[in-house]
Design a protein around this motif. Structure first.
Motif, mmCIF file in Angstrom:
data_model
loop_
_atom_site.group_PDB
_atom_site.id
_atom_site.type_symbol
_atom_site.label_atom_id
_atom_site.label_comp_id
_atom_site.label_asym_id
_atom_site.label_seq_id
_atom_site.Cartn_x
_atom_site.Cartn_y
_atom_site.Cartn_z
ATOM 1 N N TYR A 79 24.520 19.756 -24.315
ATOM 2 C CA TYR A 79 25.588 19.065 -24.954
ATOM 3 C C TYR A 79 26.268 18.162 -23.716
ATOM 4 C CZ TYR A 79 25.127 23.021 -28.132
ATOM 5 O OH TYR A 79 24.526 24.033 -28.924
ATOM 6 N N TYR B 225 30.270 16.596 -23.649
ATOM 7 C CA TYR B 225 31.581 16.694 -23.858
ATOM 8 C C TYR B 225 32.545 15.605 -23.105
ATOM 9 C CZ TYR B 225 31.063 20.927 -26.477
ATOM 10 O OH TYR B 225 30.404 22.103 -27.645
ATOM 11 N N GLN C 150 36.646 15.093 -22.044
ATOM 12 C CA GLN C 150 38.002 15.661 -21.759
ATOM 13 C C GLN C 150 38.917 14.582 -21.227
ATOM 14 O OE1 GLN C 150 38.399 19.051 -19.356
ATOM 15 N NE2 GLN C 150 39.765 20.003 -20.946
ATOM 16 N N LEU D 46 38.423 19.692 -25.073
ATOM 17 C CA LEU D 46 36.872 19.188 -25.173
ATOM 18 C C LEU D 46 36.673 18.392 -26.304
ATOM 19 C CD1 LEU D 46 35.225 21.851 -23.285
ATOM 20 C CD2 LEU D 46 35.736 19.684 -22.299
ATOM 21 N N SER E 97 33.482 17.064 -28.706
ATOM 22 C CA SER E 97 31.920 17.002 -28.890
ATOM 23 C C SER E 97 31.604 15.398 -28.663
ATOM 24 C CB SER E 97 31.536 17.868 -29.707
ATOM 25 O OG SER E 97 30.095 17.768 -29.993
ATOM 26 N N PHE F 21 31.768 16.241 -19.260
ATOM 27 C CA PHE F 21 30.887 17.669 -19.028
ATOM 28 C C PHE F 21 29.687 17.587 -19.830
ATOM 29 C CE2 PHE F 21 34.198 19.752 -16.454
ATOM 30 C CZ PHE F 21 35.091 19.295 -17.055
#
Lengths: 110, 114
Positions: A33, A35, A37, A43, A45, A88
């Motif tokens: 995944y 993400y 921020q 977060l 997606s 992330f």
């Protein structure tokens, strides 16, 4: 120990330039995944990559997954200021527990 | 369609106190996971609830406990607060425990322990 490492940790880019963020992980996982921020926020997606060789694109961001190398990349094309955020990567286990990387702080300068 | 909601948004406590954080999952979701994000770090998995039971737990002490209600909402309780518990606490929801399900994160509760 299960580890997810990102590099670079900090990236200062000029608008219009291209760059790649790398995500390495230490164990087999077929789910990766990405993400985003923003400061003080939750977060968001961006991408879910489910198989070896998966490539997904959304706007100026493109993510890919190489499960054999245990590597995912997030490529930024012609960066704009709105892309400034922390990114992330995370890998998922069989029951959806996510292991996150250290994050890459992206600052796009005019 | 309401997304994941959390309350309160901010909280200040002193060492030794207890705190309860709340989470309502996205409509249609039945699995809730809790994460702790210290400043400048990635989120760390605390535990996950499904069918009102704790299904998985990360490397957190017993001071961290939780609960899930029949309506799938969840609580995170932290006892005997330490300064190091100061962090952003994120709740994430998903449907079932299928491994292909994307987790959707709430806005978080920022906890400051003085």
């Amino acid at each position: 120990e299960l580890k997810v490492e990102q590099n670079p940790l900090f990236l200062s880019m000029q608008e219009g330039k291209n760059y790649t963020i790398y995500c390495n992980y230490s164990t087999t996982s077929d789910r990766l995944y990405w993400y985003r921020q923003d400061p003080g926020k939750s977060l968001e997606s961006l991408f879910v990559l489910l198989s070896n060789g998966a490539v997904k694109q959304e706007g100026r961001l493109m993510a890919s997954l190489d499960t054999k190398a245990r590597l995912s990349t997030l490529h930024i094309t012609a960066a704009v200021h709105d892309l400034s955020a922390t990114y992330f990567c995370a890998i998922g286990g069989a029951t959806n527990k996510l292991i996150f990387g250290t994050g890459t702080l992206l600052a796009v300068q005019p | 369609d309401a997304g994941v909601t959390q309350s309160p948004t901010h909280l200040i406590k002193t060492r030794g106190q207890q705190v309860t954080l709340r989470c309502s999952p996205k409509s249609g979701h039945d699995t809730v996971s809790w994460y702790q994000q210290a400043l400048g770090q990635g989120p760390q998995f605390i535990f996950q609830y499904y069918e009102e039971e704790e299904r998985q737990r990360g490397n957190f002490p017993d001071r961290f406990s939780g609960h899930q209600y029949p309506n799938y909402s969840s609580e995170l309780n932290v006892n005997a607060l330490l300064l190091g518990d100061s962090a952003l606490y994120l709740c994430a929801s998903s449907l079932g425990q299928g491994y292909q399900e994307t987790q959707y994160f709430g806005p978080g509760t920022r906890l400051l322990v003085l």
